[in-house]
Design an enzyme around this catalytic site. Structure first.
Site, mmCIF file in Angstrom:
data_model
loop_
_atom_site.group_PDB
_atom_site.id
_atom_site.type_symbol
_atom_site.label_atom_id
_atom_site.label_comp_id
_atom_site.label_asym_id
_atom_site.label_seq_id
_atom_site.Cartn_x
_atom_site.Cartn_y
_atom_site.Cartn_z
ATOM 1 N N LYS A 1 0.844 -1.200 0.000
ATOM 2 C CA LYS A 1 0.000 0.000 0.000
ATOM 3 C C LYS A 1 0.882 1.254 0.000
ATOM 4 O O LYS A 1 2.082 1.177 0.348
ATOM 5 C CB LYS A 1 -0.914 -0.013 1.226
ATOM 6 C CG LYS A 1 -0.170 0.008 2.557
ATOM 7 C CD LYS A 1 -1.086 -0.363 3.714
ATOM 8 C CE LYS A 1 -0.342 -0.253 5.034
ATOM 9 N NZ LYS A 1 -1.121 -0.824 6.150
ATOM 10 N N TYR B 1 14.059 30.454 9.954
ATOM 11 C CA TYR B 1 12.780 31.133 10.150
ATOM 12 C C TYR B 1 12.493 31.344 11.631
ATOM 13 O O TYR B 1 12.615 30.423 12.433
ATOM 14 C CB TYR B 1 11.628 30.323 9.542
ATOM 15 C CG TYR B 1 11.480 30.485 8.049
ATOM 16 C CD1 TYR B 1 11.218 31.734 7.482
ATOM 17 C CD2 TYR B 1 11.594 29.391 7.206
ATOM 18 C CE1 TYR B 1 11.079 31.887 6.112
ATOM 19 C CE2 TYR B 1 11.457 29.527 5.831
ATOM 20 C CZ TYR B 1 11.197 30.779 5.289
ATOM 21 O OH TYR B 1 11.059 30.918 3.943
#
Ligand SMILES: *Cc1c(COP(=O)(O)O)cnc(C)c1O
Length: 392
Positions: free
Chosen positions: A54, A273
């Site tokens: 998956k 940041y």
């Protein structure tokens, strides 16, 4: 092996990115995947070892993984989505393919044509299937999922054992009874025994129908809850199915990214940041060509708060030396502290190892506050992907 496997478009569905243009090189070792499957198959003896592929084989590329596993003799695959099941079928026409997320009537044709088997998890879903495929003799095979304690999907044990449940299940072309462990990576957890007992009770009501309970960690439980089919995913891709103990699986993934620039900063310099990391002393930093858009998770940021709290730092290896992440991870860039490295050990274009050389996916996951599964399925699309292995 034989002609039923079509050679996959390796690297699909990602656009090919030449190594020199990419920020990082992601190497996926299909021989290691094959070897891991053989290890698991050997361990479970007469049970069939399926492959859970998956989410694009946990981010590693469904087609090449299915091809490599098919060559080893793996004939059963589990996917979550129908679209993934179709891709498995395109690589291996002989494969038995179970779709874990089940059935909606609008997809009946696809189930038929791609040879998919739904894992049905409620009376309502079983009834919807029976409306489309009422004749057991001509209906496609199906599996039923029973909830033994995960409380996510599946019939309750009571439902499965009730007269109504028995009547419904007996109308199916039933080929597999499935349940799923909630705590298999914690051997000795009381839930394991409870789930095992509940699963045995349901299986007992359907003699002759194969059962499947164990995921990767389930394969390593002392109870050996293999039944007829085991369903490992993570262990195939090199994840440690026995957390806290040595990893019995071979590493599959290697990720190296380029150093783009280096700089020196003074003590007190705020970095990245919002200036969430401050240099405690004069430091040398390197900017790496990787960011959260590539699956280098923002939770791997190295902030003053985390350092003060004593949290484990995320990092990379440069020339074998651990270099911790400093400041916030940006979308396309990550800064690491390279003060521990001799200046000549580093230049523009030097490669930093994000995964590999003993830095495992489980090691990466810890400081990121997640699990290796999420590290794998987050691996980005901007790397140059390389598949290695003898079957390519
Ligand atoms: C994902 C999944 C698996 C595989 O689990 P791993 O821990 O990766 O081995 C098995 N069964 C079900 C139902 C799953 O959702």
């Amino acid at each position: 092996m034989s002609e039923e496997y079509s050679r996959p478009p390796v690297g699909s569905p990602f656009p090919e990115i030449p190594g020199e243009e990419a920020g990082g090189i992601l190497t996926i070792d299909l021989d290691a995947v094959a070897s891991n499957w053989r290890t698991l198959q050997k361990r479970v003896g007469d049970a069939a070892c399926a492959g859970v592929v998956k989410a694009d084989a946990y981010g590693l590329g469904l087609e090449p993984v299915v091809y490599a596993l098919s060559k080893q003799g793996c004939g059963v695959f589990f996917v979550a989505h129908i679209s993934e099941g179709k891709r498995v079928h395109a690589v291996n026409r002989e494969a038995t393919i179970y779709v874990l997320n089940g059935f909606f009537p609008e997809n009946a044709e696809t189930y038929l044509h791609a040879g998919l088997r739904p894992v049905l998890g409620s009376f309502e879903e079983i009834r919807q299937w029976l409306v489309v495929f009422p004749d057991k003799a001509s209906a496609p095979p199906a599996a039923v999922k029973v909830n033994t304690g995960m409380n996510r999907m599946g019939l309750t044990v009571e439902e499965a054992l009730s007269p109504e449940g028995k009547a419904l299940l007996s109308q199916l072309n039933l080929k597999l009874i499935v349940s799923h462990f909630a705590c298999s990576e914690e051997p000795g957890h009381p839930a394991v025994q409870k789930q095992l007992e509940a699963f045995r009770a349901v299986r007992g009501a359907w003699p002759g129908i194969p059962g499947s309970l164990a995921n990767s960690s389930g394969v390593f439980l002392p109870e050996a809850p293999y039944f007829e089919v085991v369903r490992p995913g993570y262990a195939l891709y090199g994840g440690n199915p026995t957390p806290g103990k040595p990893n019995p699986m071979k590493p599959v993934v290697r990720l190296e990214v380029k150093v783009l620039a280096t700089r020196s900063v003074d003590a007190g310099a705020a970095v990245g940041y919002n200036g969430r990391w401050t240099a405690a002393k004069p430091s040398r930093l390197a900017a790496l060509h990787v960011g959260y858009a590539d699956g280098f998770l923002r939770s791997q940021s190295g902030t003053d708060d985390k350092i003060r709290a004593g949290a484990a730092a995320a990092g990379v290896l440069i020339g074998g030396t651990p270099c911790p992440v400093v400041g916030r991870v940006s979308m396309d860039l990550t800064l690491v502290d390279v003060s521990a490295l001799p200046a000549q050990a580093l230049k523009r274009g030097t490669r930093a190892v994000v995964i590999g050389d003993g830095l495992s996916i489980d090691d990466v996951a810890g400081p990121a506050g997640t699990i290796g599964y999420e590290i794998l399925t987050s691996l980005g699309r901007r790397y140059s992907r390389r598949y290695i292995g003898k079957d390519l």
